[in-house]
Design a protein around this motif. Structure first.
Motif, PDB file in Angstrom:
ATOM      1  N   UNK A 155       0.847  -1.192   0.000  1.00 59.99           N
ATOM      2  CA  UNK A 155       0.000   0.000   0.000  1.00 59.99           C
ATOM      3  C   UNK A 155       0.883   1.243   0.000  1.00 59.99           C
ATOM      4  N   UNK A 156       0.665   2.142  -0.966  1.00 61.17           N
ATOM      5  CA  UNK A 156       1.379   3.417  -0.912  1.00 61.17           C
ATOM      6  C   UNK A 156       0.742   4.313   0.157  1.00 61.17           C
ATOM      7  N   UNK A 157       1.582   4.977   0.936  1.00 60.28           N
ATOM      8  CA  UNK A 157       1.083   5.847   2.002  1.00 60.28           C
ATOM      9  C   UNK A 157       1.095   7.314   1.605  1.00 60.28           C
ATOM     10  N   UNK A 158       1.855   7.640   0.565  1.00 65.52           N
ATOM     11  CA  UNK A 158       1.944   9.030   0.144  1.00 65.52           C
ATOM     12  C   UNK A 158       0.604   9.502  -0.407  1.00 65.52           C
ATOM     13  N   UNK A 159       0.253  10.726  -0.076  1.00 64.40           N
ATOM     14  CA  UNK A 159      -1.034  11.252  -0.550  1.00 64.40           C
ATOM     15  C   UNK A 159      -0.856  12.081  -1.796  1.00 64.40           C
TER      16      UNK A 159
END
Length: 159
Positions: A155-159
């Motif tokens: 899962x990418x956490x960057x918004x």
């Protein structure tokens, strides 16, 4: 009300008890070697470890390096374990949300979940939480006379 906090020395025994139960009684982790007090104390000293209290110990979540080397510094692998009497209560979702926030604050852009194919409940949980299927590694794990597949979700956490 559930409280999430950083782990400390007082948490070594409950983490050890929970983790060793999972190791000795399930195939959801491929290791068969029980953790020691020293292993858990070292983990608390070197990784981000979060405790869920509801009101007592209800589980823990941690993340640490996915692989060595500076090219992977933005990626971490997580471990999340919920005490048996708190499973199915929604606690794991709160723990994961807390861990993701901590990882993002620590500069982690991607979290990886490595899931045993015997743990279909965890695979569904991470899928619902937005962890995309990145791969399946057939028969890379062996435990209790079984060959087990490893499911990789990220899962990418960057918004």
């Amino acid at each position: 009300m559930t409280i999430f906090r950083d782990a400390g020395e007082r948490d070594v025994t409950p983490i050890l008890t929970l983790w060793n139960t999972v190791i000795t009684e399930t195939t959801i982790t491929f290791t068969s070697k029980p953790k020691t007090v020293e292993d858990i104390a070292r983990m608390i000293d070197t990784r981000r470890v979060r405790i869920a209290c509801d009101p007592g110990f209800a589980g823990f979540a941690t993340f640490g390096p996915f692989r060595d080397g500076p090219g992977y510094a933005h990626v971490a692998e997580l471990t999340l374990m919920v005490a048996e009497d708190h499973r199915g209560t929604g606690l794991a979702k709160g723990m994961l949300n807390d861990l993701e926030a901590q990882a993002k604050a620590d500069g982690i852009d991607i979290l990886i979940a490595g899931i045993s194919s015997s743990n279909t409940r965890a695979d569904r949980f991470f899928a619902r939480a937005g962890y995309e299927l990145s791969g399946r590694l057939p028969k890379v794990g062996r435990k209790a006379g079984q060959s087990l597949n490893l499911i990789i979700r990220q899962k990418p956490l960057a918004s």
